[in-house]
Write an enzyme that holds these catalytic residues in place. Structure first.
Site, PDB file in Angstrom:
ATOM      1  N   ASP A 174       8.397   9.323  -3.439  1.00 12.98           N
ATOM      2  CA  ASP A 174       9.475   8.694  -2.687  1.00 12.98           C
ATOM      3  C   ASP A 174       9.471   7.168  -2.904  1.00 12.98           C
ATOM      4  OD1 ASP A 174      11.589   8.797  -0.655  1.00 12.98           O
ATOM      5  OD2 ASP A 174      10.146   7.659   0.548  1.00 12.98           O
ATOM      6  N   ASP A 175       8.279   6.581  -2.943  1.00 10.70           N
ATOM      7  CA  ASP A 175       8.160   5.130  -3.169  1.00 10.70           C
ATOM      8  C   ASP A 175       8.767   4.746  -4.515  1.00 10.70           C
ATOM      9  OD1 ASP A 175       6.813   4.951  -0.775  1.00 10.70           O
ATOM     10  OD2 ASP A 175       4.821   4.816  -1.670  1.00 10.70           O
ATOM     11  N   LYS A 229       4.972 -10.206   9.638  1.00 10.95           N
ATOM     12  CA  LYS A 229       4.412  -9.307  10.650  1.00 10.95           C
ATOM     13  C   LYS A 229       2.887  -9.377  10.651  1.00 10.95           C
ATOM     14  CE  LYS A 229       3.981  -4.681  12.291  1.00 10.95           C
ATOM     15  NZ  LYS A 229       2.647  -4.391  11.750  1.00 10.95           N
ATOM     16  N   GLN A 232      12.520   4.795  -4.453  1.00 10.37           N
ATOM     17  CA  GLN A 232      13.065   3.623  -3.742  1.00 10.37           C
ATOM     18  C   GLN A 232      12.980   2.362  -4.613  1.00 10.37           C
ATOM     19  OE1 GLN A 232      12.530   2.899   0.442  1.00 10.37           O
ATOM     20  NE2 GLN A 232      11.075   4.587   0.574  1.00 10.37           N
ATOM     21  N   MET A 290       0.849  -1.195   0.000  1.00  5.12           N
ATOM     22  CA  MET A 290       0.000   0.000   0.000  1.00  5.12           C
ATOM     23  C   MET A 290       0.888   1.250   0.000  1.00  5.12           C
ATOM     24  SD  MET A 290      -3.433  -0.977   2.018  1.00  5.12           S
ATOM     25  CE  MET A 290      -2.840  -0.790   3.675  1.00  5.12           C
ATOM     26  N   HIS A 310       9.122   1.173   3.407  1.00  6.24           N
ATOM     27  CA  HIS A 310      10.171   1.248   4.424  1.00  6.24           C
ATOM     28  C   HIS A 310      11.055   0.004   4.306  1.00  6.24           C
ATOM     29  CE1 HIS A 310       7.626  -1.620   6.422  1.00  6.24           C
ATOM     30  NE2 HIS A 310       6.654  -0.741   6.593  1.00  6.24           N
ATOM     31  N   SER A 348       6.834  -0.707  10.786  1.00  9.72           N
ATOM     32  CA  SER A 348       5.482  -0.574  10.230  1.00  9.72           C
ATOM     33  C   SER A 348       5.249   0.872   9.806  1.00  9.72           C
ATOM     34  CB  SER A 348       4.460  -0.969  11.307  1.00  9.72           C
ATOM     35  OG  SER A 348       3.201  -0.422  11.016  1.00  9.72           O
ATOM     36  N   SER A 349       4.405   1.042   8.797  1.00  7.18           N
ATOM     37  CA  SER A 349       4.052   2.402   8.360  1.00  7.18           C
ATOM     38  C   SER A 349       3.384   3.183   9.488  1.00  7.18           C
ATOM     39  CB  SER A 349       3.079   2.341   7.181  1.00  7.18           C
ATOM     40  OG  SER A 349       3.660   1.633   6.123  1.00  7.18           O
ATOM     41  N   ARG A 350       2.741   2.475  10.406  1.00  8.03           N
ATOM     42  CA  ARG A 350       2.013   3.160  11.479  1.00  8.03           C
ATOM     43  C   ARG A 350       2.936   3.730  12.552  1.00  8.03           C
ATOM     44  NH1 ARG A 350      -3.606   2.100  11.087  1.00  8.03           N
ATOM     45  NH2 ARG A 350      -3.936   0.675   9.375  1.00  8.03           N
ATOM     46  N   HIS A 396       9.475  -3.358   3.557  1.00  9.66           N
ATOM     47  CA  HIS A 396       9.063  -3.617   2.158  1.00  9.66           C
ATOM     48  C   HIS A 396      10.276  -3.954   1.294  1.00  9.66           C
ATOM     49  CE1 HIS A 396       5.650  -0.851   3.386  1.00  9.66           C
ATOM     50  NE2 HIS A 396       5.010  -1.896   2.917  1.00  9.66           N
TER      51      HIS A 396
HETATM   52  O1  PAF Z   1      -0.188  -5.847   3.576  1.00  8.09           O
HETATM   53  C1  PAF Z   1      -0.583  -4.918   2.850  1.00  8.09           C
HETATM   54  O2  PAF Z   1       0.107  -3.915   2.649  1.00  8.09           O
HETATM   55  C2  PAF Z   1      -1.977  -5.015   2.219  1.00  8.09           C
HETATM   56  O3  PAF Z   1      -2.859  -5.657   3.055  1.00  8.09           O
HETATM   57  C3  PAF Z   1      -1.948  -5.659   0.831  1.00  8.09           C
HETATM   58  C4  PAF Z   1      -1.491  -7.108   0.900  1.00  8.09           C
HETATM   59  C5  PAF Z   1      -1.036  -4.879  -0.099  1.00  8.09           C
HETATM   60  C6  PAF Z   1      -3.361  -5.654   0.227  1.00  8.09           C
HETATM   61  O4  PAF Z   1      -3.846  -4.369   0.080  1.00  8.09           O
END
Ligand code: PAF
Length: 295
Positions: free
Chosen positions: A77-78, A151, A81, A30, A34, A187-189, A37
């Site tokens: 930025d994504d 995660k 990367q 999504m 970071h 995590s993005s959060r 990913h």
């Molecule tokens: O894990 C995620 O970032 C999302 O749930 C995913 C797998 C991209 C689906 O939108």
């Protein structure tokens, strides 16, 4: 790197890959990329000759409009990367492109009872939203292998069942959770944590490792979980759940099992953190804890 914004462009790129171009690896995201990913992408590169990544904030999996609105969007930025990471292509559809008929009346992929437990109970409809978008992406991208992060352990369980139950010809690969040096799962959060919360946040992982130690010391699952919930509350967290589950079904277990996993969701103010730790029954009553996937 090809930046593909339309479904037609994606299909043309996919079909244009020459025969003999080798395996295609896929990392759905999504965005707001970071280190976690980038590790998924590395994993895909080890498993496939070329890698495609999707960037799409899927509205179907957000049960709370405010949460969707504040989800960080950092496309430029994504893309930089991803270019540096050497991916072959990135699919960046708009909502209208991926859901041209809108959400009303949309045919969805039901994640089943697995999608209703624990994280699914806290976020009704979330896993059906995930299963729906991942099915669409699998159909469009047609990857040989898709990489997901450990995660989100319940998401992994849902995707495993999705692939098996709907016969997607896709190999599932799992990348272990990436952590900051103090143990906090990346995590993005995490960007929503203020300074004080950031200092306290590693307690989520610490609660898991303490619980794993308690199980290794021969304490029962029930006593261990009660102790861990109490300890986390003392650290200032509101605990949504802290459970020991069979990570294929996400059903709670009161004894150590082959696919056992401690899972937790806890809030610090407005920020909800999730984490998990594999703790499997190894031999008669002896647990073994590992941050690595047993898959
Ligand atoms: O894990 C995620 O970032 C999302 O749930 C995913 C797998 C991209 C689906 O939108």
């Amino acid at each position: 790197m090809e930046v593909l914004r339309e479904v037609d462009e994606l299909c043309e790129w996919r079909d244009g890959r020459r025969i003999g171009a080798g395996r295609l690896g896929f990392v759905p995201t999504m965005g707001n990329l970071h280190a976690g990913h980038l590790a998924l992408i590395d994993h895909a590169r080890r498993r496939a000759e070329s890698v495609i990544v999707s960037l799409f904030v899927n509205p179907l999996q957000f049960e709370d409009a405010a949460d969707l609105a504040r989800y960080p969007r950092t496309e430029q930025d994504d893309l930089e990367q991803l270019e540096r990471a050497g991916v072959a292509a990135v699919f960046v559809p708009t909502e209208a492109e991926l859901y041209p008929n809108g959400q009303q009346g949309l045919v969805r992929v039901d994640a089943g009872p697995l999608g209703e437990r624990l994280e699914g109970a806290a976020r009704p409809g979330h896993f059906t939203g995930v299963a729906t978008v991942v099915s669409k992406l699998f159909n469009l991208v047609r990857p040989d292998v898709a990489v997901f992060g450990e995660k989100d352990a319940q998401q992994v369980a849902v995707i495993r069942r999705l692939i098996t139950d709907l016969d997607f010809p896709v190999e599932l690969a799992i990348e272990p959770t990436h952590r900051e040096s103090d143990g906090l799962a990346i995590s993005s959060r995490n960007r929503f944590l203020d300074e004080g919360q950031r200092q306290r946040a590693p307690a989520v992982y610490r609660a898991l490792t303490r619980a794993a130690e308690s199980l290794a010391g021969g304490h029962t699952v029930a006593a261990t979980l009660a102790g861990a919930r109490h300890w986390l509350a003392q650290q200032g967290f509101e605990v949504d759940y802290l459970a020991y589950v069979d990570d294929r079904r996400f059903e709670e277990r009161d004894r150590l099992v082959e696919h056992g996993r401690l899972v937790v969701a806890a809030r610090l103010g407005e920020v909800r953190l999730i984490d998990n730790l594999s703790v499997v029954g190894a031999g008669p009553g002896r647990p073994s804890a590992s941050g690595e996937s047993d898959r």
